[in-house]
Design a protein around this motif. Structure first.
Motif, short mmCIF file in Angstrom:
data_model
loop_
_atom_site.label_atom_id
_atom_site.label_comp_id
_atom_site.label_asym_id
_atom_site.label_seq_id
_atom_site.Cartn_x
_atom_site.Cartn_y
_atom_site.Cartn_z
N GLU A 123 38.45 47.09 42.72
CA GLU A 123 38.83 47.30 44.12
C GLU A 123 37.92 46.56 45.11
N THR A 124 36.78 46.07 44.65
CA THR A 124 35.89 45.31 45.55
C THR A 124 35.91 43.83 45.14
N THR A 125 35.22 43.52 44.05
CA THR A 125 35.11 42.12 43.63
C THR A 125 36.47 41.53 43.24
N GLY A 126 37.26 42.29 42.49
CA GLY A 126 38.58 41.80 42.07
C GLY A 126 39.45 41.52 43.28
N ARG A 127 39.44 42.46 44.22
CA ARG A 127 40.27 42.29 45.40
C ARG A 127 39.83 41.06 46.20
N ARG A 128 38.53 40.93 46.44
CA ARG A 128 38.05 39.78 47.23
C ARG A 128 38.39 38.45 46.56
N LEU A 129 38.28 38.44 45.25
CA LEU A 129 38.57 37.20 44.52
C LEU A 129 40.04 36.80 44.69
N THR A 130 40.92 37.80 44.61
CA THR A 130 42.35 37.48 44.69
C THR A 130 42.78 37.17 46.12
N GLU A 131 41.96 37.59 47.09
CA GLU A 131 42.30 37.29 48.49
C GLU A 131 41.69 35.98 48.97
N HIS A 132 40.79 35.41 48.19
CA HIS A 132 40.01 34.27 48.67
C HIS A 132 40.90 33.03 48.86
N GLU A 180 46.91 46.27 33.88
CA GLU A 180 47.98 47.24 34.08
C GLU A 180 49.02 46.72 35.08
N SER A 181 50.23 47.21 34.93
CA SER A 181 51.32 46.77 35.81
C SER A 181 51.03 47.12 37.26
N LYS A 182 50.46 48.31 37.50
CA LYS A 182 50.24 48.68 38.90
C LYS A 182 49.13 47.81 39.52
N THR A 183 48.19 47.34 38.71
CA THR A 183 47.17 46.43 39.26
C THR A 183 47.80 45.08 39.56
N GLY A 184 48.72 44.64 38.72
CA GLY A 184 49.43 43.39 38.99
C GLY A 184 50.14 43.45 40.32
N SER A 185 50.75 44.59 40.57
CA SER A 185 51.46 44.77 41.84
C SER A 185 50.48 44.70 43.01
N ALA A 186 49.30 45.33 42.86
CA ALA A 186 48.28 45.28 43.93
C ALA A 186 47.83 43.84 44.15
N ILE A 187 47.64 43.10 43.06
CA ILE A 187 47.15 41.72 43.18
C ILE A 187 48.19 40.84 43.87
N MET A 188 49.44 41.11 43.60
CA MET A 188 50.49 40.34 44.27
C MET A 188 50.40 40.54 45.79
N LYS A 189 50.17 41.77 46.19
CA LYS A 189 50.04 42.05 47.64
C LYS A 189 48.78 41.38 48.18
N GLN A 190 47.68 41.52 47.44
CA GLN A 190 46.40 40.96 47.92
C GLN A 190 46.48 39.43 48.07
N GLY A 191 47.25 38.81 47.20
CA GLY A 191 47.33 37.35 47.22
C GLY A 191 48.43 36.82 48.13
N ALA A 192 49.18 37.73 48.76
CA ALA A 192 50.36 37.28 49.52
C ALA A 192 49.98 36.41 50.72
N ASP A 193 48.94 36.82 51.44
CA ASP A 193 48.60 36.08 52.67
C ASP A 193 48.21 34.64 52.37
#
Ligand code: NAD
Length: 502
Positions: free
Chosen positions: A222-231, A242-255
């Motif tokens: 939720e910290t390092t993983g999230r920042r990396l996918t948003e960078h 996990e599938s639900k983490t994949g879904s979170a990463i898709m949102k984090q990477g959308a911008d």
């Protein structure tokens, strides 16, 4: 006498147990300044050490290193990349025993599987190394007026985020093709099992990988993983989890419009028809759910068995499950080790109450084993139906749910009645039926009369909630590279003229 594998593992991680494990960035070890988090030994529950959650500045530093190194590595010839990646494979082979022992220690996986998984890590590097020289190859698509030709180019710095179930093998499976393609990498291993990722990045540098090409940072999702996918400087995210983490990463990477590749969860059916070779089917059913402690994305966690053979087959199956050898992961005889973490053990064991509340029977196991380690008894649930949670949710432990079916149509309907679609296993001697069921079943990979045997040129991946994209063969390069079309005119065609008087 067996070598003292625990001692070998403790020796390998000793530099990181006296002080928190930091990161490896731009070719050098970084102590780290972020908050430490604990790493436990699944066999004993004892604290092994700590690792640091990367600070925002450290994460940015790792991405900046990957960005700086990218032009040089992308411009390195395929032959040179091939040579370096083969050296990585050589060094993995030379240290395979140590790597396997660290996996037993850190992930609780049994030696009999980890000794092979470490070597598979080397094989992953060799396979993609050999393909590096042709990674940029394209097609020629000529017309009378143009020669269209395609080339492929590495996409840029990429993030690789991996889970804890077979940490070393999975990391190599994602990182080797990225490097072979000419991408630079920032890897974030799972927080519950970070040690073998450290060995991998050190080995890669010892093999001659230039600084900044492969960086490894530790941290929480939720910290390092999230920042990396948003960078914004990370161009693609290769994620296994996990599938639900994949879904979170898709949102984090959308911008930042990230390209994503997801290898996610599964609730894979093994379908056994009454005409199957039942001895071989039994071996495969047992192997595909109880190996790797059931912590395996392609595990056959749903056993669909034709009603006409149900009682006979399930009786034999239950006998085999009772005989599984649960114990110390370092022992060559052990078949099932501890689960990865106390939290995961709580999740897996919680399903016993769910199963009985829903009306299923606990035929074998269903309980935590005595002791401080996270051991769970190999479990068999019977009298289940496809509507129950134990038949639909990914438990990710040594737990098999048995569901009877009547005929081919019923088997297909039940196989497809879940959200997941990673793998399916079909057992029948009727080849036409095997083909019909393979076509109808919603899964990215189907094995007929076999367990999960991998052929690296073949595509690996899932449909539905089990993933996006495929790995293996050229599919991996397709993800890590951009395809460019160049249209070169012959000069024969008439260009429409605008702005001239008629
Ligand atoms: P997980 O999704 O909890 O964690 C995986 C990784 O994602 C970890 O490194 C974690 O730190 C990171 N992460 C968590 N939240 C994040 C976020 N918001 N942003 C970025 N990164 C984040 O998975 P897990 O529990 O470690 O692993 C088990 C799962 O992995 C199971 O569902 C299993 O089926 C799946 N898996 C799939 C495959 C496959 O090939 N399909 C292979 C192995 C495992």
């Amino acid at each position: 006498m067996q070598p003292d594998r625990r001692k070998i593992a403790m020796g390998a991680v000793a530099p990181f147990t006296n002080q928190p494990l930091g990161h490896f960035v731009d070719g050098a070890s970084v102590m780290g300044e972020g908050a430490p988090f604990p790493i436990t030994d699944p066999s004993t529950g004892a604290l092994l050490g700590e690792a640091r959650d990367a600070s925002e500045a450290e994460l940015n530093g790792a991405v900046a290193a990957a960005k700086r190194a990218f032009p040089g590595w992308a411009g390195t010839s395929g032959e040179k990349r091939k040579a370096i990646l083969h050296r990585v494979a050589d060094l993995i082979e030379a240290r395979a025993e140590e790597i396997a022992a660290v996996e037993c220690l850190d992930a609780g996986q049994a030696w009999r599987f980890m000794s092979k998984a470490a070597l598979r890590g080397a094989e992953n590097f060799r396979f993609f190394a050999d393909r590096a020289p042709a990674a940029a190859d394209g097609q020629s698509l000529p017309t009378a007026e143009h020669l269209n030709f395609t080339t492929r180019h590495p996409i840029g710095p990429v993030a690789v985020i991996t889970p804890w179930n077979t940490p070393f093998m999975l990391s190599t499976w994602k990182i080797a093709p990225a490097l072979a393609a000419g991408c630079t990498v920032v890897h974030k291993p799972a927080e519950w099992s970070p040690y073998s990722a450290r060995l991998l990045v050190e080995i890669a540098h010892e093999a001659g990988l230039p600084a900044g090409v492969f960086n490894s940072i530790n941290g929480l999702g939720e910290t390092t993983g999230r920042r990396l996918t948003e960078h914004p400087d990370i161009k693609a995210v290769a994620f296994v989890g996990e599938s639900k983490t994949g879904s979170a990463i898709m949102k984090q990477g959308a911008d930042t419009l990230k390209r994503v590749h997801f290898e996610l969860g599964g609730k894979n059916p093994v379908v056994v028809f009454d005409d199957a070779d039942l001895d071989r089917a039994l071996d495969a059913v047992v192997f595909m759910i109880y190996s790797l402690n059931g912590q395996r994305c392609t595990s056959s966690s749903r056993f669909l068995v034709q009603r006409s053979i149900h009682d006979r087959f399930v009786a034999r199956l239950a006998e085999r499950v009772r005989q599984l050898k649960v114990g110390d992961p370092f022992d060559s005889a052990t078949e099932v080790g501890p689960l990865i973490h106390e939290r995961h053990l709580a999740k897996v064991s919680g399903y016993a109450d769910v199963a009985t509340a829903d009306g299923a029977t606990i035929a074998v196991g269903g309980k935590r084993l005595d002791g401080d380690g996270y051991f769970y008894s190999p479990t068999l649930y019977t009298n289940a139906d496809i509507g129950m949670r134990i038949a639909r949710e990914e438990i990710f432990g040594p737990v098999l749910t048995v569901i009877p079916f009547e005929d081919e149509a019923d088997a297909i309907a039940k196989a497809n009645a879940v959200d997941y679609g990673l793998a399916a296993y079909i057992w029948t001697r009727d080849l036409s039926r095997a083909l019909r069921v393979s076509n109808a079943v919603e899964a990215g990979m189907v094995w007929v009369n076999s367990e999960n045997v991998r052929h690296l040129p073949a595509p690996f991946g899932g449909m539905k909630a089990s993933g996006i994209g495929r790995d293996g063969g050229d599919w991996s390069f397709d993800f890590y590279m951009e395809t460019k079309n160049v249209a070169l005119a012959t000069g024969n065609h008439k260009i429409q003229r605008l702005g001239v008087e008629a």
